[in-house]
Write a protein that holds these residues in place. Structure first.
Motif, PDB file in Angstrom:
ATOM      1  N   ILE A   1       0.578   9.551   5.444  1.00  0.00           N
ATOM      2  CA  ILE A   1       0.694   8.134   5.068  1.00  0.00           C
ATOM      3  C   ILE A   1       1.904   7.498   5.736  1.00  0.00           C
ATOM      4  O   ILE A   1       1.814   6.373   6.268  1.00  0.00           O
ATOM      5  CB  ILE A   1       0.768   8.003   3.538  1.00  0.00           C
ATOM      6  N   LEU A   2       3.031   8.185   5.732  1.00  0.00           N
ATOM      7  CA  LEU A   2       4.225   7.649   6.373  1.00  0.00           C
ATOM      8  C   LEU A   2       4.015   7.449   7.869  1.00  0.00           C
ATOM      9  O   LEU A   2       4.420   6.423   8.440  1.00  0.00           O
ATOM     10  CB  LEU A   2       5.417   8.582   6.136  1.00  0.00           C
ATOM     11  N   LEU A   3       3.378   8.433   8.510  1.00  0.00           N
ATOM     12  CA  LEU A   3       3.110   8.322   9.942  1.00  0.00           C
ATOM     13  C   LEU A   3       2.183   7.151  10.232  1.00  0.00           C
ATOM     14  O   LEU A   3       2.435   6.358  11.168  1.00  0.00           O
ATOM     15  CB  LEU A   3       2.503   9.627  10.451  1.00  0.00           C
ATOM     16  N   ALA A   4       1.117   7.014   9.440  1.00  0.00           N
ATOM     17  CA  ALA A   4       0.170   5.921   9.657  1.00  0.00           C
ATOM     18  C   ALA A   4       0.826   4.571   9.444  1.00  0.00           C
ATOM     19  O   ALA A   4       0.650   3.635  10.245  1.00  0.00           O
ATOM     20  CB  ALA A   4      -1.029   6.076   8.718  1.00  0.00           C
ATOM     21  N   VAL A   5       1.612   4.443   8.383  1.00  0.00           N
ATOM     22  CA  VAL A   5       2.292   3.166   8.097  1.00  0.00           C
ATOM     23  C   VAL A   5       3.279   2.826   9.201  1.00  0.00           C
ATOM     24  O   VAL A   5       3.380   1.674   9.642  1.00  0.00           O
ATOM     25  CB  VAL A   5       2.984   3.238   6.729  1.00  0.00           C
TER      26      VAL A   5
ATOM     27  N   VAL B   1       0.841  -1.209   0.000  1.00  0.00           N
ATOM     28  CA  VAL B   1       0.000   0.000   0.000  1.00  0.00           C
ATOM     29  C   VAL B   1       0.874   1.257   0.000  1.00  0.00           C
ATOM     30  O   VAL B   1       0.602   2.229  -0.729  1.00  0.00           O
ATOM     31  CB  VAL B   1      -0.945  -0.008   1.213  1.00  0.00           C
ATOM     32  N   LEU B   2       1.936   1.248   0.783  1.00  0.00           N
ATOM     33  CA  LEU B   2       2.844   2.399   0.813  1.00  0.00           C
ATOM     34  C   LEU B   2       3.518   2.590  -0.540  1.00  0.00           C
ATOM     35  O   LEU B   2       3.674   3.729  -1.012  1.00  0.00           O
ATOM     36  CB  LEU B   2       3.901   2.201   1.902  1.00  0.00           C
ATOM     37  N   GLY B   3       3.912   1.495  -1.194  1.00  0.00           N
ATOM     38  CA  GLY B   3       4.534   1.608  -2.511  1.00  0.00           C
ATOM     39  C   GLY B   3       3.583   2.166  -3.553  1.00  0.00           C
ATOM     40  O   GLY B   3       3.963   3.024  -4.367  1.00  0.00           O
TER      41      GLY B   3
ATOM     42  N   ALA C   1       2.803  -1.200  15.770  1.00  0.00           N
ATOM     43  CA  ALA C   1       1.796  -1.943  16.514  1.00  0.00           C
ATOM     44  C   ALA C   1       1.827  -3.437  16.172  1.00  0.00           C
ATOM     45  O   ALA C   1       1.694  -4.294  17.046  1.00  0.00           O
ATOM     46  CB  ALA C   1       0.413  -1.365  16.239  1.00  0.00           C
ATOM     47  N   MET C   2       2.019  -3.743  14.889  1.00  0.00           N
ATOM     48  CA  MET C   2       2.104  -5.139  14.480  1.00  0.00           C
ATOM     49  C   MET C   2       3.319  -5.834  15.070  1.00  0.00           C
ATOM     50  O   MET C   2       3.249  -7.000  15.514  1.00  0.00           O
ATOM     51  CB  MET C   2       2.146  -5.234  12.948  1.00  0.00           C
ATOM     52  N   ILE C   3       4.447  -5.139  15.074  1.00  0.00           N
ATOM     53  CA  ILE C   3       5.676  -5.722  15.621  1.00  0.00           C
ATOM     54  C   ILE C   3       5.508  -6.009  17.116  1.00  0.00           C
ATOM     55  O   ILE C   3       5.922  -7.054  17.627  1.00  0.00           O
ATOM     56  CB  ILE C   3       6.869  -4.796  15.361  1.00  0.00           C
ATOM     57  N   ILE C   4       4.887  -5.071  17.830  1.00  0.00           N
ATOM     58  CA  ILE C   4       4.661  -5.285  19.258  1.00  0.00           C
ATOM     59  C   ILE C   4       3.716  -6.485  19.469  1.00  0.00           C
ATOM     60  O   ILE C   4       3.914  -7.297  20.377  1.00  0.00           O
ATOM     61  CB  ILE C   4       4.068  -4.013  19.899  1.00  0.00           C
TER      62      ILE C   4
END
Length: 252
Positions: A235-239, A197-199, A245-248
């Motif tokens: 977008i960068l901040l949200a990603v 999505v970021l790409g 959060a996913m890593i945690i």
């Protein structure tokens, strides 16, 4: 004969230096524009090429940061793989690699974002460039290079996302073969999609940025695209927050 040649060489060299100084007084030199971001006490100018060079530089920084985060995510997957085969040392090693790559990169993301805003504000304080300096073939070429930087960044992030998703699929198939659970939930398999999505966002924003830049250069009045910068920053901040959060969530 040798003395006269040396004297002629000195005179011509001094003439070239004087001419370069006169050109720099009329229009800021390229070397000055490139180094002023670091030194901060050199004169600046609101020149399109300078803004585009700033975009390309920080796009490279953001790409490097997300490559580091993605490498940390791959290290986490390798740790899970080696844990399934009871390689304790390799499991611990790749867990440490994950922590070494991801969390410093997340912190550096905010620092780089702040530096970009600071450098952008510094350029905005420079002198105004005449319209005839904007309608220049070199400006169009700089716009193309900047657009290609957006495209390279977007394609690189999309490719990284596909690699992560393929590795997740491999772990799922391996877990079926070994009759054991190698993943840690749905959030584990969604990290590659975040990169994709970021790409795609890079490709879209880069295309819109290029079209608007060409239109403004044709009119001889270049202005920075604050809305696009703000959108990309959001977008960068949200990603970054989503990945953190996913890593945690998947951390042991």
């Amino acid at each position: 004969m040798l003395r006269s040649s040396l004297a002629l060489h000195r005179v011509s060299r001094r003439f070239l230096i004087i001419q370069e100084r006169r050109i720099c007084e009329k229009r800021p030199c390229r070397a000055t524009n490139q180094s002023m971001i670091i030194l901060k006490h050199l004169p600046s100018a609101r020149e399109p090429r300078l803004y585009m060079a700033l975009e390309r530089t920080y796009l490279g920084y953001f790409k490097l940061i997300f490559v580091a985060i993605g490498s940390g995510l791959l290290a986490e997957r390798l740790a899970i793989l080696f844990a399934a085969f009871h390689f304790h040392r390799l499991t611990v090693f790749f867990h440490e690699i994950r922590d070494l790559l991801t969390w410093p990169a997340v912190a550096i993301m905010f620092v780089v974002g702040y530096r970009f805003l600071s450098d952008l504000e510094y350029i905005e304080k420079g002198i105004t460039v005449p319209a005839k300096e904007i309608i220049d073939p070199r400006i169009y070429m700089a716009a193309e290079r900047t657009f290609l930087a957006w495209v390279r960044t977007g394609i690189g992030l999309i490719a990284f996302g596909f690699v992560i998703e393929k590795f997740d699929f491999f772990l799922e198939q391996l877990s079926i073969m070994l009759h054991t659970k190698l993943t840690t939930g749905d959030s584990f398999s969604g990290m590659g999609i975040v990169f994709i999505v970021l790409g795609v966002s890079n490709l879209v924003i880069g295309g819109v940025n290029f079209i608007r830049t060409v239109k403004q250069v044709d009119q001889g009045c270049y202005r920075i695209h604050k809305i696009l910068y703000a959108l990309y920053g959001v977008i960068l901040l949200a990603v970054t927050l989503i990945l953190a959060a996913m890593i945690i969530h998947v951390s042991p």
